[in-house]
Write a protein that holds these residues in place. Structure first.
Motif, PDB file in Angstrom:
ATOM      1  N   GLN A  38     104.297   8.447  20.546  1.00  0.00           N
ATOM      2  CA  GLN A  38     103.539   8.005  19.388  1.00  0.00           C
ATOM      3  C   GLN A  38     102.422   7.251  19.798  1.00  0.00           C
ATOM      4  OE1 GLN A  38     107.182   6.149  17.726  1.00  0.00           O
ATOM      5  NE2 GLN A  38     106.938   7.508  15.903  1.00  0.00           N
ATOM      6  N   GLN A  39     102.455   6.231  20.725  1.00  0.00           N
ATOM      7  CA  GLN A  39     101.325   5.602  21.046  1.00  0.00           C
ATOM      8  C   GLN A  39     100.228   6.398  21.600  1.00  0.00           C
ATOM      9  OE1 GLN A  39     102.692   2.389  23.774  1.00  0.00           O
ATOM     10  NE2 GLN A  39     104.148   1.551  22.463  1.00  0.00           N
ATOM     11  N   GLN A  40     100.416   7.277  22.510  1.00  0.00           N
ATOM     12  CA  GLN A  40      99.452   8.380  22.889  1.00  0.00           C
ATOM     13  C   GLN A  40      98.885   8.894  21.648  1.00  0.00           C
ATOM     14  OE1 GLN A  40     100.931  10.921  25.799  1.00  0.00           O
ATOM     15  NE2 GLN A  40      98.762  11.907  26.360  1.00  0.00           N
ATOM     16  N   LEU A  41      99.521   9.569  20.790  1.00  0.00           N
ATOM     17  CA  LEU A  41      99.082  10.227  19.475  1.00  0.00           C
ATOM     18  C   LEU A  41      98.232   9.325  18.952  1.00  0.00           C
ATOM     19  CD1 LEU A  41      99.437  12.907  18.460  1.00  0.00           C
ATOM     20  CD2 LEU A  41     101.151  11.837  16.838  1.00  0.00           C
ATOM     21  N   LEU A  42      98.567   8.055  18.763  1.00  0.00           N
ATOM     22  CA  LEU A  42      97.749   7.131  18.012  1.00  0.00           C
ATOM     23  C   LEU A  42      96.399   6.819  18.546  1.00  0.00           C
ATOM     24  CD1 LEU A  42      97.426   5.305  15.680  1.00  0.00           C
ATOM     25  CD2 LEU A  42      98.622   3.525  16.847  1.00  0.00           C
ATOM     26  N   ARG A  43      96.433   6.794  20.198  1.00  0.00           N
ATOM     27  CA  ARG A  43      95.234   6.734  20.976  1.00  0.00           C
ATOM     28  C   ARG A  43      94.151   7.867  20.585  1.00  0.00           C
ATOM     29  NH1 ARG A  43      98.583   4.189  24.784  1.00  0.00           N
ATOM     30  NH2 ARG A  43      98.842   6.303  26.032  1.00  0.00           N
ATOM     31  N   GLU A  44      95.086   9.253  20.684  1.00  0.00           N
ATOM     32  CA  GLU A  44      93.791  10.286  21.076  1.00  0.00           C
ATOM     33  C   GLU A  44      93.504  10.588  19.530  1.00  0.00           C
ATOM     34  OE1 GLU A  44      96.365  12.988  22.953  1.00  0.00           O
ATOM     35  OE2 GLU A  44      95.878  11.906  24.834  1.00  0.00           O
TER      36      GLU A  44
ATOM     37  N   LYS B 194      97.337   4.881  10.203  1.00  0.00           N
ATOM     38  CA  LYS B 194      95.956   5.378  10.472  1.00  0.00           C
ATOM     39  C   LYS B 194      94.893   4.183  11.118  1.00  0.00           C
ATOM     40  CE  LYS B 194      92.079   8.268   8.998  1.00  0.00           C
ATOM     41  NZ  LYS B 194      91.565   9.048   7.781  1.00  0.00           N
ATOM     42  N   TRP B 195      94.434   4.374  12.155  1.00  0.00           N
ATOM     43  CA  TRP B 195      93.661   3.376  12.752  1.00  0.00           C
ATOM     44  C   TRP B 195      92.202   3.112  12.291  1.00  0.00           C
ATOM     45  CZ3 TRP B 195      89.623   3.327  17.110  1.00  0.00           C
ATOM     46  CH2 TRP B 195      89.485   2.100  17.603  1.00  0.00           C
ATOM     47  N   ARG B 196      91.983   2.006  11.742  1.00  0.00           N
ATOM     48  CA  ARG B 196      90.497   1.896  11.234  1.00  0.00           C
ATOM     49  C   ARG B 196      89.596   0.993  11.634  1.00  0.00           C
ATOM     50  NH1 ARG B 196      89.436   6.118   7.919  1.00  0.00           N
ATOM     51  NH2 ARG B 196      88.100   4.744   6.195  1.00  0.00           N
ATOM     52  N   GLY B 197      89.921   0.575  13.124  1.00  0.00           N
ATOM     53  CA  GLY B 197      89.010  -0.331  13.985  1.00  0.00           C
ATOM     54  C   GLY B 197      89.797  -1.487  13.764  1.00  0.00           C
TER      55      GLY B 197
ATOM     56  N   MET C  92      89.537   6.675  21.548  1.00  0.00           N
ATOM     57  CA  MET C  92      89.738   5.407  20.857  1.00  0.00           C
ATOM     58  C   MET C  92      90.285   4.606  22.049  1.00  0.00           C
ATOM     59  SD  MET C  92      92.138   4.545  17.538  1.00  0.00           S
ATOM     60  CE  MET C  92      93.682   4.996  18.383  1.00  0.00           C
ATOM     61  N   LYS C  93      90.066   3.342  22.384  1.00  0.00           N
ATOM     62  CA  LYS C  93      90.378   2.518  23.644  1.00  0.00           C
ATOM     63  C   LYS C  93      91.521   1.793  22.870  1.00  0.00           C
ATOM     64  CE  LYS C  93      89.477  -0.380  27.123  1.00  0.00           C
ATOM     65  NZ  LYS C  93      88.294  -1.086  27.962  1.00  0.00           N
ATOM     66  N   ARG C  94      92.606   1.757  23.608  1.00  0.00           N
ATOM     67  CA  ARG C  94      93.762   0.789  23.155  1.00  0.00           C
ATOM     68  C   ARG C  94      93.740  -0.391  24.155  1.00  0.00           C
ATOM     69  NH1 ARG C  94      93.285   1.150  19.184  1.00  0.00           N
ATOM     70  NH2 ARG C  94      95.076   0.359  18.243  1.00  0.00           N
ATOM     71  N   THR C  95      94.321  -1.340  23.755  1.00  0.00           N
ATOM     72  CA  THR C  95      94.287  -2.651  24.962  1.00  0.00           C
ATOM     73  C   THR C  95      96.066  -2.751  25.425  1.00  0.00           C
ATOM     74  OG1 THR C  95      94.430  -3.827  22.937  1.00  0.00           O
ATOM     75  CG2 THR C  95      92.236  -3.793  24.082  1.00  0.00           C
TER      76      THR C  95
END
Length: 372
Positions: free
Chosen positions: A54-60, A82-85, A1-4
């Protein structure tokens, strides 16, 4: 998942409650408990303050756990983001929060991130969205169409007939006119029968509105409507609610692709739910528009390859950023799919339902643009 790049942004002084939302039907459904939050608000006012871990966990992993505190009661919960796009869901103990606070449609929830914890509050005696009372006389003839959609291949499939409509549009322009008992019935039974009138012909159909989480399906006589009106990919359907009835209209010859060959952007399309799904990324384009404005510029050999292989590799350029992509145009019968790097484009441009994409063929390359 790519984060900006929002992760590296410096924290700014924010509103005491920078995130505020009027609760919707899906937000207060205890059978599938989650709170939907907009991507921009979460990334601007929550994630930027999280720790690097936390940011890294969300990304991965696509989700991250943390403590959440009810500011009204002082209760603490362990929850997850939870990230949903194009949006985020707050899950975990949300069902318990809904029951404990007796939350209902229209109440306002406020959120902020403070000292490594998500704080939320639902002020009592404060309802932001009061549903209009049914006794207010609605116009006999719809004077506007608040919901419009360009039909996709799945919308006109008579083997699996249903018309998906975005949740927000339905809740803002249809359910807002329902009495509380009808909304409660939809929440409990997940579907409700409704009358639907074809504004173009006057025909009335008995249909059902079915709740599917982030969207609603219109089912029942939809296959008959597809066949009777000869609906196809690219046609636009317009919908409104008036006089306790769902009105719909499909204007004749109203296609997204412009007929004029002189338009600098001959193919224009409002993005649909399926167009922005990063789990199955593809952009659907109407067959006639592709043939008239893309394939016409191809060599005979390239067109024959598309017919025999059902797909051809092409170069694509983002006219807004100048980025180049190697993609594929896939023939699907009455329409075409643009595949390859489409999921990456969705994430990087943060595309969402309703945004207009413009497409043209220029010097051996498919050029596209999504105006801001």
């Amino acid at each position: 998942m790519k984060r900006t790049a929002y992760y590296s942004a410096s924290p700014q002084v924010q509103d005491h409650w920078p995130i505020k939302k009027a609760l919707t039907l899906s937000d207060v459904d205890i059978t599938h408990p989650f709170l939907t939050l907009s991507r921009q608000q979460v990334e601007t006012h929550i994630i930027v303050y999280m720790t690097c871990q936390q940011q890294q966990l969300l990304r991965e992993e696509g989700q991250v756990g943390f403590n959440a505190q009810d500011e009204d009661t002082g209760d603490l919960y362990v929850m997850k983001l939870k990230w949903r796009g194009s949006y985020y869901n707050l899950i975990g103990k949300w069902g318990k929060v809904v029951r404990g606070k007796g939350l209902d449609v229209g109440q306002e929830i406020k959120l902020r991130w403070l000292n490594g914890c998500l704080h939320f509050s639902v002020p009592q005696q404060q309802v932001v969205l009061v549903p209009p009372i049914r006794t207010v006389t609605a116009p006999l003839v719809p004077d506007h169409w608040p919901i419009t959609k360009v039909l996709t291949s799945s919308d006109v499939d008579t083997n699996h007939p249903f018309l998906p409509l975005p949740r927000k549009a339905v809740e803002d322009h249809i359910l807002a006119h329902w009495i509380p008992q009808e909304r409660e019935r939809l929440r409990k039974e997940e579907q409700v029968p409704i009358n639907a009138r074809d504004y173009d012909t006057g025909d009335i159909h008995m249909m059902k509105l079915k709740w599917r989480g982030n969207y609603y399906n219109l089912i029942g006589r939809w296959a008959n409507i597809i066949r009777q009106k000869g609906l196809g990919v690219g046609k636009e359907i317009r919908i409104c609610w008036a006089n306790n009835c769902l009105y719909f209209s499909v204007p004749e010859d109203h296609y997204v692709a412009t007929a004029s060959g002189h338009d600098n952007w001959p193919i224009k399309k409002a993005l649909t739910l399926s167009d922005i799904d990063t789990n199955h990324p593809f952009l659907t384009l109407p067959g006639k528009a592709v043939k008239d404005h893309i394939l016409i510029y191809w060599t005979q050999q390239a067109r024959e390859q598309l017919r025999s292989d059902h797909q051809v590799t092409i170069n694509a350029r983002d006219d807004d950023s100048g980025d180049l992509y190697v993609m594929k145009l896939k023939w699907r019968g009455s329409y075409y799919n643009l595949i390859g790097k489409w999921g990456k484009i969705i994430r990087e441009k943060r595309l969402h339902v309703g945004r207009e994409i413009r497409v043209r063929w220029d010097h051996g390359c498919l050029v596209f643009s999504v105006p801001q």
